[in-house]
Design an enzyme around this catalytic site. Structure first.
Site, PDB file in Angstrom:
ATOM      1  N   TYR A  91      46.425  36.705  40.734  1.00 58.01           N
ATOM      2  CA  TYR A  91      47.774  36.818  41.283  1.00 58.01           C
ATOM      3  C   TYR A  91      47.796  36.856  42.803  1.00 58.01           C
ATOM      4  O   TYR A  91      46.764  36.970  43.457  1.00 58.01           O
ATOM      5  CB  TYR A  91      48.460  38.056  40.717  1.00 58.01           C
ATOM      6  CG  TYR A  91      47.718  39.365  40.951  1.00 58.01           C
ATOM      7  CD1 TYR A  91      46.470  39.592  40.382  1.00 58.01           C
ATOM      8  CD2 TYR A  91      48.271  40.391  41.712  1.00 58.01           C
ATOM      9  CE1 TYR A  91      45.785  40.786  40.574  1.00 58.01           C
ATOM     10  CE2 TYR A  91      47.604  41.591  41.905  1.00 58.01           C
ATOM     11  CZ  TYR A  91      46.365  41.775  41.335  1.00 58.01           C
ATOM     12  OH  TYR A  91      45.689  42.956  41.522  1.00 58.01           O
ATOM     13  N   ASP A  93      48.755  39.028  45.818  1.00 55.97           N
ATOM     14  CA  ASP A  93      49.052  40.418  46.145  1.00 55.97           C
ATOM     15  C   ASP A  93      49.277  40.498  47.655  1.00 55.97           C
ATOM     16  O   ASP A  93      48.371  40.226  48.428  1.00 55.97           O
ATOM     17  CB  ASP A  93      47.893  41.323  45.727  1.00 55.97           C
ATOM     18  CG  ASP A  93      48.299  42.783  45.746  1.00 55.97           C
ATOM     19  OD1 ASP A  93      49.437  43.088  45.376  1.00 55.97           O
ATOM     20  OD2 ASP A  93      47.461  43.615  46.139  1.00 55.97           O
ATOM     21  N   THR A 101      39.014  41.796  37.596  1.00 65.46           N
ATOM     22  CA  THR A 101      38.167  41.533  36.428  1.00 65.46           C
ATOM     23  C   THR A 101      38.796  42.177  35.200  1.00 65.46           C
ATOM     24  O   THR A 101      39.577  43.124  35.321  1.00 65.46           O
ATOM     25  CB  THR A 101      36.763  42.143  36.585  1.00 65.46           C
ATOM     26  OG1 THR A 101      36.878  43.583  36.605  1.00 65.46           O
ATOM     27  CG2 THR A 101      36.068  41.646  37.839  1.00 65.46           C
ATOM     28  N   ARG A 242      42.588  57.068  35.762  1.00 71.51           N
ATOM     29  CA  ARG A 242      41.816  55.941  36.289  1.00 71.51           C
ATOM     30  C   ARG A 242      41.575  56.257  37.751  1.00 71.51           C
ATOM     31  O   ARG A 242      42.515  56.356  38.535  1.00 71.51           O
ATOM     32  CB  ARG A 242      42.628  54.645  36.151  1.00 71.51           C
ATOM     33  CG  ARG A 242      42.058  53.452  36.905  1.00 71.51           C
ATOM     34  CD  ARG A 242      42.927  52.206  36.766  1.00 71.51           C
ATOM     35  NE  ARG A 242      44.238  52.355  37.376  1.00 71.51           N
ATOM     36  CZ  ARG A 242      44.713  51.606  38.385  1.00 71.51           C
ATOM     37  NH1 ARG A 242      43.975  50.645  38.888  1.00 71.51           N
ATOM     38  NH2 ARG A 242      45.911  51.808  38.871  1.00 71.51           N
TER      39      ARG A 242
END
Lengths: 501, 64
Positions: A91, A93, A101, A242
């Site tokens: 994409y 950005d 990945t 995360r």
């Protein structure tokens, strides 16, 4: 017990539209990615383009809680944003082409998919240049700085247990991020920190250290923090967080990528298991980042809060020793099994090399490989470090095109082979939920309305769209759903069988 | 400091293990030095045309 370290890397590439006068990087990035998608379609290897689903995006959430400063980054939704059959996201950005990945279950898989991302960019460049008028071309670099004070990131993501207090992560992650620079750096001529230049810092280990101004925070584009607090797990938020890591350099060396994510997975797993009795709290982490990066001799003592000092190398020896002990006691399951064992051996080999003679690592570490090329060229032509010819070489080290890349000529050791990298451009990893995402796109792209990290939305021809949540990153693997996907003739059948499963 | 001393005990032992590999390492080192000349010759051939102008105009805004 530490959760499996599911890992992903997002790389923002530098881009130039050469020969077009004023180059617009947003347009150039869109052109690059669209050229790749059209090329794939042309080859009949993929169905209609599948767009990214922003339903669950919340990059403004702060791991420190709702009291954190409110300035959520903007997500560009109107630009090209595709999901690939290997489970990756490709994409635009901000003003860069970016490739994330798919979720990987170990450090070796990350290296394979990071290489596959480069191969995707290479093919994109060829496809885009075919469409451009004579005399124009797109040039793409896998680097993190333009040498003029602008930086762009190579972010890493690690799955962690929600139950771990964030403050504990901050302490240990900071020590690792500062000290791991001795092997993660991609090397840079000069400094882009305020008041410093090539006279003060002829060559430094990393591209990124100059750009970190805070210890902890939510920002990624200004006042960058060493530990980023973005709290957007893309998974079951009750169980997981995360860790979004923004301090690293993009590596051309496979060994550097392998050890960067491999060592970090160990450190974070040890944080979860309370296996790090010693903490290294630096008096000034921001300063320590730069001190490590500016010291090619690796001798710089770093001041700790208790008044003692330690070198980055000694912090890394300690973390390696702790990792070995932890692995003996707890096993290697959460850090990739045999791959985890290989991480430990590589870690030791690299630290031993750095301690005895870093130049012996010119075939394994980017900052050394680049330093060797630049030093050799400098001596041959009698140049100063500030010479533009050296800057040109330093930039071209990162050129993604194989016919131009100096990294590709530097004699860097490979971990992957070309065949597995080529396969990884279109095939997903088999051992994470990326498998389910990738396989569904391979089989039923025309009926996938949108996809993102934790869900896929199908149009099965009924009134409403059907969303399949994927909140467990280690489910949706080939072992879990391979047969189910293979045996289902349509998405409707798949959904029916998933519902009954 | 106790931990520091303990680590120091570990590190030389680790190095002792590697003694057998030393000849290979210095061989690699010499090979690397020889290779750099070939590499520098090759670099002259693949260097971008107008590389210096390119690097001067290389600006990358809007990154994370």
């Amino acid at each position: 017990m530490s959760v499996h370290k599911v890992i992903g890397i997002e790389t923002e590439f530098g881009i130039v539209h050469r020969g077009a006068g004023e180059s617009n990087p947003v347009t150039a990035s869109s052109m690059l990615i669209n050229a790749y998608l059209s090329d794939l379609e042309h080859e009949q290897r993929a169905g209609p383009k599948v767009g990214w689903d922003f339903e669950d995006e919340s990059p403004g959430n702060d791991a420190r809680g709702p009291s954190g400063p409110a300035s959520p980054p903007e997500v560009e939704t109107h630009l090209v944003n595709a999901v690939l059959t290997n489970g990756a996201r490709y994409y635009v950005d901000h003003a860069h082409p970016e490739c994330s990945t798919p979720e990987c279950a170990d450090a070796r898989a990350i290296v394979v998919y990071d290489r596959a991302a480069e191969a995707i960019l290479q093919r994109s460049i060829v496809a885009a240049n075919r469409l451009l008028p004579q005399g124009q071309e797109l040039v793409v670099h896998k680097n993190n700085s333009d040498g003029k004070g602008n930086s762009y990131g190579c972010h890493e993501n690690y799955l962690m247990a929600r139950s771990v207090p964030f403050g504990k992560i901050v302490t240990h992650a900071t020590a690792h991020f500062i000290s791991r620079q001795i092997f993660t750096g991609s090397g840079k001529i000069g400094s882009e920190a305020p008041g410093l230049g090539v006279r003060e810092v002829p060559y430094q280990l990393t591209q990124r250290a100059d750009f970190f101004e805070a210890e902890v925070g939510l920002e990624t584009t200004l006042k960058r923090p060493i530990v980023n607090t973005r709290d957007e797990p893309h998974a079951d938020a009750q169980k997981y967080r995360r860790l979004h890591v923004i301090v690293g350099d993009a590596n051309c060396s496979e060994t550097a990528t392998f050890l960067k994510v491999g060592s970090t997975a160990f450190v974070l797993a040890m944080v979860e298991d309370d296996a790090l009795p010693r903490t290294f709290v630096f008096r000034s982490p921001v300063q320590a980042m730069r001190q490590v990066s500016y010291d090619v001799d690796l001798q710089q003592p770093l001041e700790l809060i208790d008044g003692t000092t330690i070198t980055a190398l000694d912090v890394q020896w300690e973390l390696l020793d702790r990792s070995r002990k932890w692995a003996e006691e707890r096993g290697l399951d959460s850090v990739g099994g045999d791959v985890g064992a290989k991480v430990l051996d590589t870690w030791e080999e690299i630290l031993a090399g750095l301690e005895s003679d870093p130049m012996t690592l010119a075939d394994r570490l980017d900052w050394v490989a680049k330093y060797r090329i630049l030093s050799g060229y400098r001596e041959r032509h009698g140049l100063e470090w500030g010479d533009h010819r050296l800057s040109a070489l330093a930039l071209q080290y990162h050129d993604v095109r194989p016919e131009r890349s100096l990294a590709a000529r530097a004699g860097l050791r490979r971990i992957t082979d070309d065949a597995e990298v080529a396969a990884a451009m279109t095939e997903p990893p088999v051992d994470t939920r990326a498998y389910f995402r990738g396989r569904c796109l391979q089989r039923w792209a025309s009926q996938v309305v949108a996809a993102n990290w934790d869900s896929i939305v199908f149009d099965v021809g009924q009134d409403s769209l059907r969303r399949v949540p994927m909140m467990e990153p280690m489910r949706g693997t080939r072992a879990h759903v391979g047969t189910l996907v293979d045996e289902s003739a349509t998405p409707a059948e798949l959904l029916a069988r998933l519902g009954g499963a | 400091m106790a931990e520091q001393e303990q680590k120091r005990k570990v590190t030389p032992a680790r190095k002792a293990d590697e003694v057998t590999e030393v000849p290979a390492t210095s061989e690699t080192g010499e090979k690397l030095k020889a290779d750099i000349d070939d590499l520098l010759d090759e670099i002259d051939e693949v260097l971008e045309t107008n590389a210096e102008d390119f690097v001067r105009s290389y600006v990358q805004k809007g990154g994370q």
